[in-house]
Design an enzyme around this catalytic site. Structure first.
Site, PDB file in Angstrom:
ATOM      1  N   GLU A   1     107.431  61.930  37.328  1.00 47.85           N
ATOM      2  CA  GLU A   1     106.229  62.170  36.755  1.00 47.85           C
ATOM      3  C   GLU A   1     106.066  63.569  36.207  1.00 47.85           C
ATOM      4  OE1 GLU A   1     102.932  61.608  34.522  1.00 47.85           O
ATOM      5  OE2 GLU A   1     104.023  60.025  35.385  1.00 47.85           O
TER       6      GLU A   1
ATOM      7  N   GLU B   1      96.875  65.939  35.521  1.00 49.67           N
ATOM      8  CA  GLU B   1      97.589  64.824  35.297  1.00 49.67           C
ATOM      9  C   GLU B   1      97.103  63.732  36.133  1.00 49.67           C
ATOM     10  OE1 GLU B   1      99.400  64.377  32.797  1.00 49.67           O
ATOM     11  OE2 GLU B   1      99.516  66.366  32.080  1.00 49.67           O
TER      12      GLU B   1
ATOM     13  N   GLU C   1     105.522  66.062  27.724  1.00 50.46           N
ATOM     14  CA  GLU C   1     104.502  65.662  27.047  1.00 50.46           C
ATOM     15  C   GLU C   1     103.672  67.195  26.608  1.00 50.46           C
ATOM     16  OE1 GLU C   1     102.049  62.867  29.082  1.00 50.46           O
ATOM     17  OE2 GLU C   1     103.273  61.354  28.614  1.00 50.46           O
TER      18      GLU C   1
END
Length: 129
Positions: free
Chosen positions: A81, A40, A88
């Site tokens: 995050e 990420e 996601e």
């Protein structure tokens, strides 16, 4: 409904009991941090931001409570995050098909991160300005 002898139970997936469970949880957490860092870009950017802001917070001439806030806000953004990335990944795991609810879930995760960045900005702005 009866469970098959070969089907794992939720309890069996928890990772043990007592101290073993704590060690397993710590290991799983480290694996999650590693996966986020490797996969990420946004997480890596936030790590860099933390590596800059936290030393500044330690150096700044502020009270202990203010210092705690200056450190906690960027760390909170890292946690957000991680959750955003988890959302996601789950959405993509379920289906790569474009679907309004999938988009909504991903957009909400992104919005949570935006709020986290606003929290950093407000905290740092109020305390240092």
């Amino acid at each position: 409904m009866t469970r098959s002898i070969h089907e794992p139970s939720a309890h069996g997936l928890k990772g043990g009991k007592g101290f073993t469970r704590i060690l397993n949880s710590a290991r799983y957490s480290m694996q999650g941090l590693k996966a986020a860092f490797l996969n990420e870009a946004a997480f890596r950017q936030l790590v860099l931001m933390n590596l800059i802001l936290i030393p500044i917070a330690c150096w700044a001439d502020v009270s202990r409570a203010e210092r705690a806030i200056l450190i906690a806000a960027p760390l909170l953004s890292l946690a957000i995050e991680l959750l955003n990335s988890a959302i996601e990944n789950i959405v993509d795991r379920v289906s790569m098909e474009l679907h309004p609810l999938s988009k909504q879930a991903k957009d909400m995760g992104s919005a949570a991160q935006f709020v986290g960045l606003v929290i950093i900005t407000v905290c740092w702005g109020v305390i240092l300005l």
